[in-house]
Scaffold this active site. Sequence first.
Site, PDB file in Angstrom:
ATOM      1  CE  LYS A 175      -0.790  -1.150   3.458  1.00 16.19           C
ATOM      2  NZ  LYS A 175      -2.178  -1.473   3.135  1.00 16.19           N
ATOM      3  CD  GLN A 219      -3.734  -4.766   2.954  1.00 13.63           C
ATOM      4  OE1 GLN A 219      -3.398  -3.805   3.662  1.00 13.63           O
ATOM      5  NE2 GLN A 219      -3.500  -4.788   1.663  1.00 13.63           N
ATOM      6  CG  ASP A 247      -6.810   2.339   4.069  1.00 12.66           C
ATOM      7  OD1 ASP A 247      -5.795   2.596   3.397  1.00 12.66           O
ATOM      8  OD2 ASP A 247      -7.110   1.193   4.454  1.00 12.66           O
TER       9      ASP A 247
HETATM   10  N1  GUN Z   1      -5.467  -3.322  -0.526  1.00 11.36           N
HETATM   11  C1  GUN Z   1      -4.774  -2.829  -1.576  1.00 11.36           C
HETATM   12  N2  GUN Z   1      -4.464  -1.525  -1.373  1.00 11.36           N
HETATM   13  C2  GUN Z   1      -4.974  -1.197  -0.158  1.00 11.36           C
HETATM   14  C3  GUN Z   1      -4.969   0.009   0.617  1.00 11.36           C
HETATM   15  O1  GUN Z   1      -4.444   1.062   0.212  1.00 11.36           O
HETATM   16  N3  GUN Z   1      -5.601  -0.062   1.812  1.00 11.36           N
HETATM   17  C4  GUN Z   1      -6.200  -1.207   2.264  1.00 11.36           C
HETATM   18  N4  GUN Z   1      -6.798  -1.161   3.455  1.00 11.36           N
HETATM   19  N5  GUN Z   1      -6.221  -2.323   1.574  1.00 11.36           N
HETATM   20  C5  GUN Z   1      -5.609  -2.326   0.367  1.00 11.36           C
END
Ligand code: GUN
Length: 284
Positions: free
Chosen positions: A53, A97, A120
């Site tokens: 990311k 996350q 998100d």
């Molecule tokens: N863990 C797995 N997929 C995601 C996501 O799209 N966003 C976040 N914040 N955590 C995740």
Amino acid sequence: MTAQIIDGKALAEELRQRFKARVEALTAKGQRPGLVVILVGADPASEVYVRNKVNGCLAIGMHSEKITYDAAVDQQIVLKKIAELNADPNIHGILVQLPLPKHFNEEAVLEAIAVDKDVDGFHAENVGALAQGNPRFIPCTPYGVMKMFEKGNVDLSGKEAVVIGRSNIVGKPMALLLINAGATVTVCNSRTKDLAGHTRRADILVAAVGKPRFVTADMVKPGAVVIDVGINRLPDGKLCGDVDFAGCLEVAGQITPVPGGVGPMTITMLLANTIEAAERKAGL
Ligand code: GUN
């Protein structure tokens, strides 16, 4: 019939190239889009996702930083940091996350993120806006899937869509997006009775169940569009999706591979949401 493969890697690259001009325009206005990713603990899969990311942002000229905490950190420390980032004019997106360690109240953490920085789309207010058909931030994975439908010229209106999986991250927002697009949507899970009876009716089948090769060719309607959201690590270290790709390739009309399908699109749409947050702030 062999299915057409929807190449998520190529589409992700195409979109990221196009984002560069928007990032440049914002930077010229003193609003370089900035994303902070918060990682609590040292889960190896989460570490890889977070690195991708941050690097995805940097590669197109955005600002990005990772903030890491020990798994035992007090929730209050993380909430205090989120409050600081909410007030930081150089930060347009904040992502925590998931999953968080067990002593965390996940909902309280997600609700602490400012709604206009919630790239998100997990804040209750943003989930509500999506449910009402007026989304502000669309959760990145289902957003990426919608872009893949667009690329594959998949018309969703009036189609039978089946989503396997009911998570807040993928299954539920995916179902809402399909409903908003006019599909007839059934949400199943791994314990649904006569699951194959549901999936065999699906013109659109989205697998987000987290079980390797769970969807087999006999569960797929001939000509269906099959989207594989799963990323499972096999004992030999290789990655595989929730769909038996080799088998379903011979039945489906269109299908996404793993790797190189939905995965690269998830991060791409995170970049899109962060750029959009910066554009809104800049009044563009
Ligand atoms: N863990 C797995 N997929 C995601 C996501 O799209 N966003 C976040 N914040 N955590 C995740």
